[in-house]
Design a protein around this motif. Structure first.
Motif, PDB file in Angstrom:
ATOM      1  N   ALA A   1      19.761  39.098  59.646  1.00  0.00           N
ATOM      2  CA  ALA A   1      19.366  38.906  58.254  1.00  0.00           C
ATOM      3  C   ALA A   1      20.226  39.717  57.294  1.00  0.00           C
ATOM      4  N   TYR A   2      20.537  39.098  56.175  1.00  0.00           N
ATOM      5  CA  TYR A   2      21.246  39.689  55.038  1.00  0.00           C
ATOM      6  C   TYR A   2      22.687  40.086  55.340  1.00  0.00           C
ATOM      7  N   THR A   3      23.266  39.567  56.396  1.00  0.00           N
ATOM      8  CA  THR A   3      24.653  39.885  56.730  1.00  0.00           C
ATOM      9  C   THR A   3      25.507  38.639  56.609  1.00  0.00           C
ATOM     10  N   PRO A   4      26.423  38.567  55.647  1.00  0.00           N
ATOM     11  CA  PRO A   4      27.301  37.396  55.529  1.00  0.00           C
ATOM     12  C   PRO A   4      28.391  37.426  56.592  1.00  0.00           C
ATOM     13  N   VAL A   5      28.821  36.265  57.018  1.00  0.00           N
ATOM     14  CA  VAL A   5      29.952  36.201  57.948  1.00  0.00           C
ATOM     15  C   VAL A   5      31.251  36.510  57.212  1.00  0.00           C
ATOM     16  N   HIS A   6      31.383  35.991  56.008  1.00  0.00           N
ATOM     17  CA  HIS A   6      32.620  36.171  55.234  1.00  0.00           C
ATOM     18  C   HIS A   6      32.311  36.839  53.895  1.00  0.00           C
ATOM     19  N   SER A   7      33.170  37.760  53.506  1.00  0.00           N
ATOM     20  CA  SER A   7      33.088  38.389  52.193  1.00  0.00           C
ATOM     21  C   SER A   7      34.451  38.954  51.832  1.00  0.00           C
ATOM     22  N   GLY A   8      34.686  39.158  50.544  1.00  0.00           N
ATOM     23  CA  GLY A   8      35.974  39.693  50.121  1.00  0.00           C
ATOM     24  C   GLY A   8      36.009  39.983  48.644  1.00  0.00           C
ATOM     25  N   SER A   9      37.092  40.614  48.214  1.00  0.00           N
ATOM     26  CA  SER A   9      37.272  40.944  46.800  1.00  0.00           C
ATOM     27  C   SER A   9      38.749  40.851  46.452  1.00  0.00           C
ATOM     28  N   LEU A  10      39.034  40.651  45.170  1.00  0.00           N
ATOM     29  CA  LEU A  10      40.405  40.570  44.689  1.00  0.00           C
ATOM     30  C   LEU A  10      40.443  41.025  43.244  1.00  0.00           C
ATOM     31  N   SER A  11      41.425  41.829  42.901  1.00  0.00           N
ATOM     32  CA  SER A  11      41.612  42.244  41.511  1.00  0.00           C
ATOM     33  C   SER A  11      43.092  42.195  41.163  1.00  0.00           C
ATOM     34  N   LEU A  12      43.382  41.776  39.940  1.00  0.00           N
ATOM     35  CA  LEU A  12      44.733  41.725  39.391  1.00  0.00           C
ATOM     36  C   LEU A  12      44.724  42.470  38.068  1.00  0.00           C
ATOM     37  N   SER A  13      45.697  43.343  37.864  1.00  0.00           N
ATOM     38  CA  SER A  13      45.722  44.135  36.632  1.00  0.00           C
ATOM     39  C   SER A  13      47.123  44.159  36.035  1.00  0.00           C
ATOM     40  N   TRP A  14      47.149  44.260  34.725  1.00  0.00           N
ATOM     41  CA  TRP A  14      48.398  44.359  33.967  1.00  0.00           C
ATOM     42  C   TRP A  14      48.279  45.561  33.033  1.00  0.00           C
ATOM     43  N   GLU A  15      49.027  46.630  33.341  1.00  0.00           N
ATOM     44  CA  GLU A  15      49.086  47.807  32.490  1.00  0.00           C
ATOM     45  C   GLU A  15      50.301  47.687  31.587  1.00  0.00           C
ATOM     46  N   ASN A  16      50.092  47.933  30.286  1.00  0.00           N
ATOM     47  CA  ASN A  16      51.142  47.703  29.297  1.00  0.00           C
ATOM     48  C   ASN A  16      50.949  48.668  28.131  1.00  0.00           C
ATOM     49  N   PRO A  17      51.888  48.699  27.178  1.00  0.00           N
ATOM     50  CA  PRO A  17      51.767  49.643  26.059  1.00  0.00           C
ATOM     51  C   PRO A  17      50.688  49.278  25.052  1.00  0.00           C
ATOM     52  N   TRP A  18      50.055  48.109  25.169  1.00  0.00           N
ATOM     53  CA  TRP A  18      49.102  47.661  24.148  1.00  0.00           C
ATOM     54  C   TRP A  18      47.657  47.779  24.641  1.00  0.00           C
ATOM     55  N   VAL A  19      47.185  46.803  25.401  1.00  0.00           N
ATOM     56  CA  VAL A  19      45.836  46.809  25.952  1.00  0.00           C
ATOM     57  C   VAL A  19      45.912  46.437  27.425  1.00  0.00           C
ATOM     58  N   ASN A  20      45.461  47.315  28.295  1.00  0.00           N
ATOM     59  CA  ASN A  20      45.480  47.036  29.726  1.00  0.00           C
ATOM     60  C   ASN A  20      44.390  46.011  30.064  1.00  0.00           C
ATOM     61  N   LEU A  21      44.744  45.078  30.943  1.00  0.00           N
ATOM     62  CA  LEU A  21      43.835  44.000  31.308  1.00  0.00           C
ATOM     63  C   LEU A  21      43.712  43.904  32.820  1.00  0.00           C
ATOM     64  N   SER A  22      42.517  43.571  33.282  1.00  0.00           N
ATOM     65  CA  SER A  22      42.321  43.316  34.707  1.00  0.00           C
ATOM     66  C   SER A  22      41.272  42.229  34.871  1.00  0.00           C
ATOM     67  N   VAL A  23      41.472  41.411  35.881  1.00  0.00           N
ATOM     68  CA  VAL A  23      40.509  40.397  36.259  1.00  0.00           C
ATOM     69  C   VAL A  23      40.171  40.619  37.726  1.00  0.00           C
ATOM     70  N   SER A  24      38.893  40.539  38.056  1.00  0.00           N
ATOM     71  CA  SER A  24      38.470  40.853  39.420  1.00  0.00           C
ATOM     72  C   SER A  24      37.375  39.890  39.840  1.00  0.00           C
ATOM     73  N   GLY A  25      37.291  39.686  41.137  1.00  0.00           N
ATOM     74  CA  GLY A  25      36.275  38.803  41.682  1.00  0.00           C
ATOM     75  C   GLY A  25      35.769  39.298  43.021  1.00  0.00           C
ATOM     76  N   VAL A  26      34.502  39.037  43.289  1.00  0.00           N
ATOM     77  CA  VAL A  26      33.862  39.367  44.556  1.00  0.00           C
ATOM     78  C   VAL A  26      33.230  38.097  45.096  1.00  0.00           C
ATOM     79  N   ALA A  27      33.511  37.795  46.358  1.00  0.00           N
ATOM     80  CA  ALA A  27      32.964  36.599  47.001  1.00  0.00           C
ATOM     81  C   ALA A  27      32.160  37.011  48.230  1.00  0.00           C
ATOM     82  N   VAL A  28      30.979  36.442  48.385  1.00  0.00           N
ATOM     83  CA  VAL A  28      30.103  36.725  49.525  1.00  0.00           C
ATOM     84  C   VAL A  28      29.595  35.401  50.068  1.00  0.00           C
TER      85      VAL A  28
END
Length: 661
Positions: free
Chosen positions: A563-590
Motif C-alpha cells: 500500500a501507498y508505494t508507487p512503482v514509478h516516480s521521478g522529478s525534473l527541474s530546469l533553471s535559467w540563471e541570468n542578470p535579470w530574473v532567474n527562472l526555473s520550471v520543475s515537475g514531480v511525477a508519481v
C-alpha cells in the motif's frame, strides 16, 4: 517541566551548534570538523565517492530547483515515498526504498530525532528557512565517526541547519515573510553573531498560519462533486537557540535548544458527499542536545552527544460527545552517545560507538499502560581507504529491554547486525559501489500497546539490503559539467509491520511474513555556464521499486504492491540563471498506488504530475542582500491525492521576501 528549564539553562551556559557535515577526503572524515581548512571539493563530488548511495540538496540547489517546502524537497530525492495529507498543515512522513517510514531515521544537526510512540517523524514540522542542506544516506557511507543510533536504520535523512558566521564579530540578521494562497502567511527571523573567535550564538523564530481551505473535486462515476477543504487550519510556531564554544585548540562544545508548538485542526476523510470533521490536535515538542568533540594528536578522536526530548500531543475528537476517543500523550527520552575513533595508519581507521536511550510514554486513557524501553546500541566499524578503493565494515549490536507499568510488556530483544560497503574508481571520473546491510526494528509503543491496534506479541521487523551502483562526473570547473548515478537494489523485510492510516492520528497495523523489494534509482545533474552571467541547469531523478507481498504463494494478494508505494516516480527541474530574473520550471511525477494491500477497486489512487514555476531575483540594498521570489504551484491545477481521501491543493501561489545583513 522543571527538567526542561534546567536543561535549557545548562545548554545556554554551555556553548555551540552541532557540527555541520562537510566534505573531506581523509580516511578519518574528521579533519574538517576540528580544524579550519579550505575545502575544494563540493558536496556533490563528495557524495559520488560514497560507498553507499548518498544524495544531497543544498540551499542553492533548492533555490534553483524551485523547492518551496520540505515535502517538495523530499520529492527531488530518489527512492523516497512521501505520504502527504495535503496543505501546509498536513502530516508528512517518508519511507525509503519500500522499507516504511519507521525505518527512515532523521538527524537534526547530527543528532537523531525520535518518536517512541509512532516511530515516524512528521517532517511538516521542519521548514526550509533555517536549513542549509538535506542529505539522504542509504546504508553505510564513508563517514564512520557517527553515533551507533545513526547506523541503526536502513536510511538516514540528515537535516543540517544554517551555519554560524565566522568572518567577523558584527551581528547578522535575516528577516523573511512568506504569503500565499489559502490564508498562508509565515514570518521568519534569525539573529546570529560571533562574539569572539571562540564563541558564537544564533537565535531563530518562525510562525506559520494557514487556513488550508483549498477547493477540490471528486469524480463519482458520471457526476463531479466540488467543495472546499474544511477544518484544516494550521497555527504553528517554533524557536531555536544554538551556540558554539571552542574549549581548546583541538576541541569544541556545541548545542541546540528547540521548541515547537502546533495547534491545528485535522481535516477528515473526504467522501463524495461528506467533508465533515471536528478533530483537532495540539503538538508540543522540546529538545536540548549537546555535542563535545576533541582529538589527541593524529590517532585518537572522541565525539560525545547528550539529548533530552519531551513531546506531548493532545487529540480531541469533536465528533464524539462522550470524548472517549480523546487522548493526551506524553513521551520523554534521555539519550547519550560516545564515539571513539582510532587511526593507527594513514589508510586505516577504527570506530567504536556506544549509545544508550531511555524512552517512556503515558497518557490520560485508563486502558493504556505506561510503557518504557531501555535501548543499548554498540557498533564497531573499520575503514580502509586508498586513492581508488574505500571499504567499510560494521557490526552493530542492539539490545531492547521493555517494560509496561500497569499492563503486559513485550519481550526483550537483541540482535547482531553486520554491514559491508565499498567504492572503487574504475576511471578517474567513474566509480562502482556495492553495499550490504542487515538490521532489525523493534515495534513502536503504538504497535505494541495502542488500544485496539497494538499487540505486545508483535514480531520485530528484520531487514536486509543490497546495493550495486555506478557514479560518474565530469570536472565541475568546466563550463559544461555533468554528474550521474545509477543504483540497483534488492531488499528483504521479514515480519514487516505495515501501517494503514485510519485518520491522521490513528493507524491500523498488520504484520506480513515477507516483503521483497527490487528497485532502481537514477539521478542526472548538469550545468552549462554561458557568457554574460547566464547559466542553464537541470536536475532529474527516477525511481522504480517493486515492493511486493511475498508472504504466501497461496494468498490472493501474493506479489501485490504494498500500500501507498508507487512503482514509478521521478522529478525534473530546469533553471535559467541570468542578470535579470532567474527562472526555473520543475515537475514531480508519481505513478499509480493503492491504499490497501488487497488492491481493491475503490482503493486505487491514480498517478499524477505536479508542475511548478519559480521566479526570483537578488539585490544588494543598504549593505545587505534582498531576495524576492514568486512560486506558482500545481500550474496545471491537477486534482490528485497522495493519501486516499485526502485531496491535495490545486493551483496556488507563494510570495517570499527575504532580507539579510
Amino acid at each position: 517541566m522543571k527538567r526542561i528549564f534546567s536543561l535549557s539553562g545548562i545548554l545556554l551556559w554551555g556553548c555551540g551548534v552541532a557540527a555541520q557535515t562537510q566534505p573531506t577526503d581523509t580516511v578519518t572524515d574528521r579533519v574538517h570538523q576540528l580544524q579550519e581548512v579550505t575545502v575544494t571539493e563540493t558536496r556533490q563530488e563528495h557524495s559520488l565517492e560514497s560507498t553507499a548511495p548518498m544524495h544531497i540538496l543544498d540551499r542553492s540547489d533548492m533555490l534553483r530547483m524551485g523547492v518551496t517546502n520540505m515535502a517538495d524537497a523530499l520529492h527531488r530525492l530518489p527512492g523516497i515515498t512521501l505520504r502527504d495529507y495535503g496543505g501546509a498543515g498536513g502530516m508528512k512522513t517518508v519511507s525509503v526504498r519500500g522499507f516504511g517510514a519507521k525505518h527512515t531515521g532523521v538527524s537534526y544537526d547530527g543528532v537523531m530525532l525520535s518518536d517512541c510512540q509512532s516511530g515516524e517523524i512528521d517532517l511538516s514540522r521542519y521548514s526550509l528557512d533555517n536549513v542549509d542542506h538535506l542529505s539522504l544516506v542509504i546504508g553505510d557511507n564513508n563517514d564512520i565517526f557517527i553515533p551507533a543510533r545513526q547506523a541503526a536504520t536502513p536510511a538516514v535523512l540528515n537535516i543540517g541547519t544554517l551555519r554560524l558566521p565566522n568572518g567577523n564579530t558584527r551581528p547578522h540578521l535575516t528577516t523573511q515573510v512568506k504569503a500565499g494562497s489559502f490564508g498562508y502567511v509565515s514570518p521568519f527571523v534569525r539573529y546570529e553573531q560571533n562574539f569572539s573567535d571562540r564563541f558564537a550564538f544564533a537565535a531563530v523564530g518562525e510562525y506559520t498560519y494557514a487556513e488550508n481551505d483549498y477547493p477540490y473535486t471528486i469524480d463519482n462515476v458520471t457526476e463531479t462533486v466540488s467543495d472546499r477543504r474544511r477544518n484544516s487550519r494550521m497555527n504553528a510556531g517554533h524557536g531555536e537557540l544554538e551556540f558554539l564554544c571552542k574549549t581548546g585548540d583541538n576541541s569544541r562544545l556545541s548545542g541546540k535548544v528547540y521548541y515547537y508548538d502546533n495547534d491545528r485542526q485535522l481535516p477528515g476523510i473526504v467522501y463524495y458527499y461528506s467533508n465533515t470533521s471536528r478533530e483537532s490536535l495540539r503538538e508540543r515538542n522540546f529538545f536540548g542536545q549537546m555535542q563535545f568533540q576533541t582529538h589527541w594528536g593524529e590517532q585518537w578522536s572522541l565525539k560525545a552527544h547528550a539529548k533530552y526530548n519531551w513531546a506531548a500531543s493532545f487529540y480531541d475528537d469533536g465528533m464524539t460527545a462522550s470524548q472517549i476517543a480523546d487522548g493526551n500523550y506524553y513521551q520523554r527520552e534521555y539519550y547519550g552517545s560516545a564515539a571513539l575513533l582510532f587511526t593507527p595508519a594513514e589508510r586505516w581507521a577504527f570506530d567504536y560507538s556506544a549509545d544508550y536511550a531511555f524512552n517512556n510514554l503515558n497518557s490520560n486513557l485508563p486502558m493504556d499502560g505506561h510503557p518504557h524501553r531501555h535501548t543499548v546500541l554498540q557498533s564497531l566499524t573499520t575503514k580502509y581507504q586508498t586513492g581508488r578503493l574505500t571499504v567499510t565494515g560494521r557490526l552493530l549490536y542492539a539490545l531492547f529491554f521493555n517494560g509496561n507499568d500497569g499492563g503486559e510488556s513485550s519481550d526483550n530483544m537483541r540482535r547482531l547486525s553486520p554491514s559491508l560497503s565499498l567504492s572503487y574508481a574504475l576511471l578517474p571520473d567513474l566509480r562502482v559501489r556495492a553495499s550490504y546491510k542487515q538490521l532489525f526494528r523493534a515495534p513502536t509503543f503504538n504497535e505494541n500497546y495502542y488500544f485496539h491496534y497494538g499487540s505486545p506479541s508483535l514480531q520485530p521487523e528484520r531487514t536486509s539490503q543490497f546495493n550495486l551502483g555506478l557514479t560518474w562526473a565530469t570536472d565541475s570547473r568546466r563550463p559544461l559539467s555533468v554528474q550521474a548515478t545509477l543504483d540497483g537494489y534488492y531488499n528483504e523485510v521479514t515480519d514487516m509491520i505495515v501501517a494503514i492510516p485510519y485518520n491522521m492520528f490513528v493507524w491500523t497495523c498488520t504484520n506480513l511474513a515477507e516483503v521483497r523489494i527490487v528497485g532502481l534509482d537514477a539521478t542526472l545533474r548538469g550545468s552549462w555556464r554561458l557568457a554574460g552571467g547566464h547559466t542553464l541547469s537541470m536536475a532529474g531523478s527516477y525511481t522504480m521499486q517493486k515492493v511486493e507481498n511475498r508472504s504466501s504463494a497461496d494468498s490472493p494478494y501474493y506479489k501485490f504492491q504494498i500500500a501507498y508505494t508507487p512503482v514509478h516516480s521521478g522529478s525534473l527541474s530546469l533553471s535559467w540563471e541570468n542578470p535579470w530574473v532567474n527562472l526555473s520550471v520543475s515537475g514531480v511525477a508519481v505513478g499509480e498506488r493503492w491504499s490497501s494491500n488487497a488492491h481493491l477497486p475503490d482503493s486505487h489512487i491514480p498517478s499524477y504530475f505536479d508542475l511548478g514555476l519559480t521566479a526570483y531575483r537578488q539585490f544588494r540594498i543598504l549593505g545587505g542582500l534582498f531576495e524576492a521570489r514568486a512560486d506558482l504551484k500545481n500550474l496545471t491545477d491537477k486534482n490528485y491525492q497522495i493519501v486516499r481521501h485526502y485531496p491535495m491543493p490545486g493551483r496556488s501561489f507563494q510570495i517570499s521576501l527575504n532580507y539579510k545583513f
